[in-house]
Write a protein that holds these residues in place. Structure first.
Motif, PDB file in Angstrom:
ATOM      1  N   ILE A   1      -0.652  -0.699  -4.493  1.00  0.00           N
ATOM      2  CA  ILE A   1      -2.119   0.205  -4.602  1.00  0.00           C
ATOM      3  C   ILE A   1      -1.471   1.444  -4.096  1.00  0.00           C
ATOM      4  O   ILE A   1      -1.003   1.828  -2.885  1.00  0.00           O
ATOM      5  CB  ILE A   1      -2.833  -0.513  -3.545  1.00  0.00           C
TER       6      ILE A   1
ATOM      7  N   ILE B   1      -8.489   7.554   2.816  1.00  0.00           N
ATOM      8  CA  ILE B   1      -9.142   6.308   3.195  1.00  0.00           C
ATOM      9  C   ILE B   1     -10.352   6.685   4.415  1.00  0.00           C
ATOM     10  O   ILE B   1      -9.707   7.158   5.367  1.00  0.00           O
ATOM     11  CB  ILE B   1      -8.612   5.016   3.430  1.00  0.00           C
TER      12      ILE B   1
ATOM     13  N   PRO C   1      -3.752   4.273  -2.920  1.00  0.00           N
ATOM     14  CA  PRO C   1      -5.295   4.891  -2.450  1.00  0.00           C
ATOM     15  C   PRO C   1      -5.118   6.382  -2.190  1.00  0.00           C
ATOM     16  O   PRO C   1      -4.086   7.085  -1.732  1.00  0.00           O
ATOM     17  CB  PRO C   1      -5.408   3.943  -1.196  1.00  0.00           C
TER      18      PRO C   1
ATOM     19  N   ALA D   1     -11.825   7.210  -0.797  1.00  0.00           N
ATOM     20  CA  ALA D   1     -11.922   5.938  -0.943  1.00  0.00           C
ATOM     21  C   ALA D   1     -12.444   5.343   0.624  1.00  0.00           C
ATOM     22  O   ALA D   1     -12.127   5.436   1.608  1.00  0.00           O
ATOM     23  CB  ALA D   1     -10.261   5.154  -1.067  1.00  0.00           C
TER      24      ALA D   1
ATOM     25  N   VAL E   1     -11.511  -0.558  -0.091  1.00  0.00           N
ATOM     26  CA  VAL E   1     -10.042  -0.893  -0.416  1.00  0.00           C
ATOM     27  C   VAL E   1      -9.671  -2.300   0.121  1.00  0.00           C
ATOM     28  O   VAL E   1      -8.937  -2.661  -0.547  1.00  0.00           O
ATOM     29  CB  VAL E   1      -9.366   0.176   0.821  1.00  0.00           C
TER      30      VAL E   1
ATOM     31  N   THR F   1       1.037  -1.003   0.018  1.00  0.00           N
ATOM     32  CA  THR F   1       0.019   0.268  -0.009  1.00  0.00           C
ATOM     33  C   THR F   1       0.992   1.182  -0.004  1.00  0.00           C
ATOM     34  O   THR F   1       1.546   1.410   0.940  1.00  0.00           O
ATOM     35  CB  THR F   1      -1.092   0.193   1.066  1.00  0.00           C
TER      36      THR F   1
ATOM     37  N   SER G   1       0.790   5.287  -1.916  1.00  0.00           N
ATOM     38  CA  SER G   1      -0.101   6.424  -1.628  1.00  0.00           C
ATOM     39  C   SER G   1      -0.330   7.395  -2.982  1.00  0.00           C
ATOM     40  O   SER G   1       0.794   7.541  -3.492  1.00  0.00           O
ATOM     41  CB  SER G   1       0.207   7.257  -0.406  1.00  0.00           C
TER      42      SER G   1
ATOM     43  N   ASN H   1      -3.976   3.238  -8.852  1.00  0.00           N
ATOM     44  CA  ASN H   1      -4.765   4.105  -8.034  1.00  0.00           C
ATOM     45  C   ASN H   1      -5.840   3.523  -7.327  1.00  0.00           C
ATOM     46  O   ASN H   1      -6.653   2.759  -8.137  1.00  0.00           O
ATOM     47  CB  ASN H   1      -5.253   5.078  -8.810  1.00  0.00           C
ATOM     48  N   TYR H   2      -6.063   3.752  -6.197  1.00  0.00           N
ATOM     49  CA  TYR H   2      -7.484   3.254  -5.634  1.00  0.00           C
ATOM     50  C   TYR H   2      -8.318   4.540  -5.295  1.00  0.00           C
ATOM     51  O   TYR H   2      -8.002   5.279  -4.263  1.00  0.00           O
ATOM     52  CB  TYR H   2      -7.566   2.447  -4.102  1.00  0.00           C
TER      53      TYR H   2
END
Length: 331
Positions: free
Chosen positions: A159, A164, A161, A198, A203, A107, A109, A222-223
């Motif tokens: 990922i 979140i 994200p 997100a 996620v 993960t 960013s 990208n999430y």
């Protein structure tokens, strides 16, 4: 220990706790420097800054999910970002090599892109504006170098994200929702800047999707949960869910920044971490919008819409009573 165990590193926090619940306790272990408030029996206490990670990784682990990170805006000294996010990643990869583990989900960013970019996709040049983003980008480079040493057998999924949010989280989105719920929310700027968000339930579902569909190769996503709200739309959505009426008080962005600098001075003088700072005002007023085209083309189906995620969070935090449940503090 059963076969095909997933080793989650840094899963005592917000995302990791939800991920364990999604994967199932029989399928994973948690390695973290702090005890899990929910899954203590699965947790081995270990810090990724040291070299003893191999001792914590089970022999039956086939995949690592690396969630551990130093991420707050106000970390001091700043070297901690690099000690944890970069050197810590190197230590995890070294441990994986010793155990023969060839698959990792990392993960990162969207902070690697910087602020006020025009809806960047995964090919957009990196331009991080803070040490968190810089250290995450350096960690990605370490991971890509690891993958290139054996691309036919190794699996690397990154990922990125956006912010979140979700039930039991105590981060920037929660602080915004709480201010709106209190009826004392102050809008800084015109509110036309868009914010990609997100929902945590989506996620963790995507991380599980990557694990379930694992194969050798390099992937980066990208999430983001679409559509993106601008600040006016987001505040309107939240107030509607909370059945609030009445107008908003607005102040110009320049006054908001001046107030943020004032809080910076107070924080430095007192040594206290305050809920308002110039960095947070800058982030509030910035456009943080990111492309999800690659994610949308991946075959993954989001379990929840963004509106449903917001409604579920608002109901959990401000309508129902969950005082007996743990909460998780993030940015």
């Amino acid at each position: 220990m059963t076969a095909n165990i997933i080793a989650l590193i840094g899963a005592s926090g917000f995302v990791g706790t939800r991920l364990i619940g999604s994967l199932g306790t029989e399928k994973c272990v948690n390695i973290d420097k702090t005890q899990s408030a929910v899954y203590g029996v699965l947790t081995t206490i270990q810090d990724i800054r040291n070299m003893r990670i191999p001792e914590a990784l089970p022999d039956s682990a086939t995949t690592v999910v690396l969630l551990a990170a130093e991420h707050r805006d106000d970390v001091s000294p700043v070297s901690l970002y690099y000690d944890v996010n970069v050197q810590g990643t190197k230590n995890v990869l070294d441990a994986m090599d010793k155990k023969g583990i060839k698959s990792i989900v990392f993960t990162s960013s969207v902070a690697v892109y910087g602020l006020n970019k025009d809806n960047p996709d995964e090919e957009h040049p990196a331009d991080p504006f803070n040490h968190y983003g810089k250290s995450k980008w350096q960690a990605e480079e370490v991971l890509r170098e690891w993958y290139q040493k054996d691309p036919e057998n190794r699996s690397l999924s990154i990922i990125r994200p956006t912010v979140i949010f979700g039930e039991a989280n105590r981060g920037n989105v929660y602080n915004l929702l709480r201010q709106i719920a209190s009826g004392k929310f102050l809008m800084i700027g015109k509110g036309k800047n868009k914010k990609s968000m997100a929902y945590v339930g989506n996620v963790v579902a995507f991380i599980k999707y990557l694990i379930d569909n694992d194969r050798p190769g390099y992937r980066v996503f990208n999430y983001v949960d679409k559509p993106d709200f601008n600040m006016n739309e987001l505040v309107s959505q939240v107030r509607g869910d909370l059945e609030q009426n009445g107008g908003l008080i607005r102040i110009p962005e320049v006054l908001g920044m001046l107030g943020g600098f004032g809080f910076d001075i107070v924080a430095k003088a007192t040594g206290k971490k305050l809920p308002i700072s110039s960095v947070r005002v800058k982030k509030f007023c910035a456009t943080t919008q990111f492309s999800a085209d690659k994610l949308d083309a991946s075959g993954f189906q989001r379990p929840f819409t963004l509106e449903e995620g917001l409604e579920r969070t608002l109901r959990y935090e401000f309508i129902e009573n969950h005082d007996d449940k743990p909460v998780f503090f993030t940015e």
